[in-house]
Design an enzyme around this catalytic site. Sequence first.
Site, PDB file in Angstrom:
ATOM      1  N   ASP A   1      -4.792  -8.385  -3.341  1.00 36.58           N
ATOM      2  CA  ASP A   1      -5.075  -7.904  -1.958  1.00 36.58           C
ATOM      3  C   ASP A   1      -6.653  -8.215  -1.972  1.00 36.58           C
ATOM      4  O   ASP A   1      -6.373  -9.642  -1.824  1.00 36.58           O
ATOM      5  CB  ASP A   1      -5.104  -6.529  -1.663  1.00 36.58           C
TER       6      ASP A   1
ATOM      7  N   HIS B   1       0.518  -1.115  -0.142  1.00 38.20           N
ATOM      8  CA  HIS B   1       0.486   0.231  -0.014  1.00 38.20           C
ATOM      9  C   HIS B   1       0.720   0.548  -0.131  1.00 38.20           C
ATOM     10  O   HIS B   1       1.179   1.741  -1.017  1.00 38.20           O
ATOM     11  CB  HIS B   1      -1.567   0.142   0.973  1.00 38.20           C
TER      12      HIS B   1
END
Length: 425
Positions: A309, A258
Amino acid sequence: MKYWCPLAWLPSRVASGVLVSEVDGVITSVGSATDPGDAIVLPGLVFPGFANAHSHAFHRALRGRTHGDGGTFWTWREKMYDLADRLDPDSYYLLARAVYAEMALAGITCVGEFHYLHHAPGGARYRDPNAMGHALIAAAQDAGIRITLLDTCYLAGGIDQPVSLTQQRFSDGDVFAWAARVAELRPASHARIGAAIHSVRAVPRAALPVVAGFDGPVHVHLSEQPAENDACLSAYGRTPTELLADAGALGERLTAVHATHLTASDVSLLGSSRTGACFCPTTEADLADGIGPARELVDAGSPLSLGSDQHAVIDMLLEARAVEHGERLRTGQRGRFTVSELVAAMTAHTALGWPEAGRIEVGAPADLVAVRLDTVRTAGSLPEQAVLAATASDVDTVVVGGRVVVRGGGHALGDIGPLLAEAIG
Ligand SMILES: [Zn+2]
């Protein structure tokens, strides 16, 4: 086996008429040939296998089910915890096999599974304490893809907070028990073992160097939400990146997942240490996380990788495009990343501990992804720019280690939609 590519994405250029030979799953020659001869023809433009550097396989079961009442990252997380409560090694194997098959259909030949659903409900140990991890490794094998099992240390429900009832499944109690369990994981020809720090929320400061010292790739969720930064700053007087730097965790073996809400100093710490950055832009959009400083990180020295993800979609072409689109939206400029940079991010196997993979060249694994250039989406595109037009639906053939796993857009296991529906149901 020999494969003939009308067009192939080679390390230096897009070449036409490329003959790729492999023996025992490894590329032994890459040459030019105007016709296929007796080789298997791979249509369209052939890429090296795609690397999905950040996955939580079970989150796939939430796709299309969390949008009814809006909410936040944190309300989404409650739904994810409800789901986590219901899985066991057998059901997780079936779900993960279907999810990894969906990945194969999208051209993903290697997945980095950020795995923290370790134990039985309430935290009881399975007879094999790695039953869930071994289920994931078996699922990847049966779906025909490589896996790096990033076994995730998860010890706290927040800084200085005990784990919740659901989180007891994630926790080994202390970092040395985590390390002892991970040492018993069994790698395989298609599977390598890595480690992960769930986040600075879930791993106490004193435990960070133990996980970061793992001999292999190490990943960490970093600054996905401003609340994580706030909690870290108020507890330690440091940003999460600074805390990891203090722990000696930054460096080439670490990948920060991220890396959305960073200070300029964080970017400099990550880049100068060559810490990798794994962006998951479709998830970051789905969960309203924000747009991270991808260009700044790469310019500072961080290699970029990509992950799906929570699997709101599984499509590395869309992830690559979303990185560039995020840059365009936040800067008002086009072409922030070259297509070559985007392809490098889509095929970034080094972050997963497979540095030999991700290129069509002698000595690399024979992982090949043929993307059609004659579909309604891609027709008319320049091959050099097809990454900005194609989707996973245009993936025709996928070869993993010399084995054809996907042909004509169909997986060797059969129709994957019903497998997913059954596993999720
Ligand atoms: Zn994640």
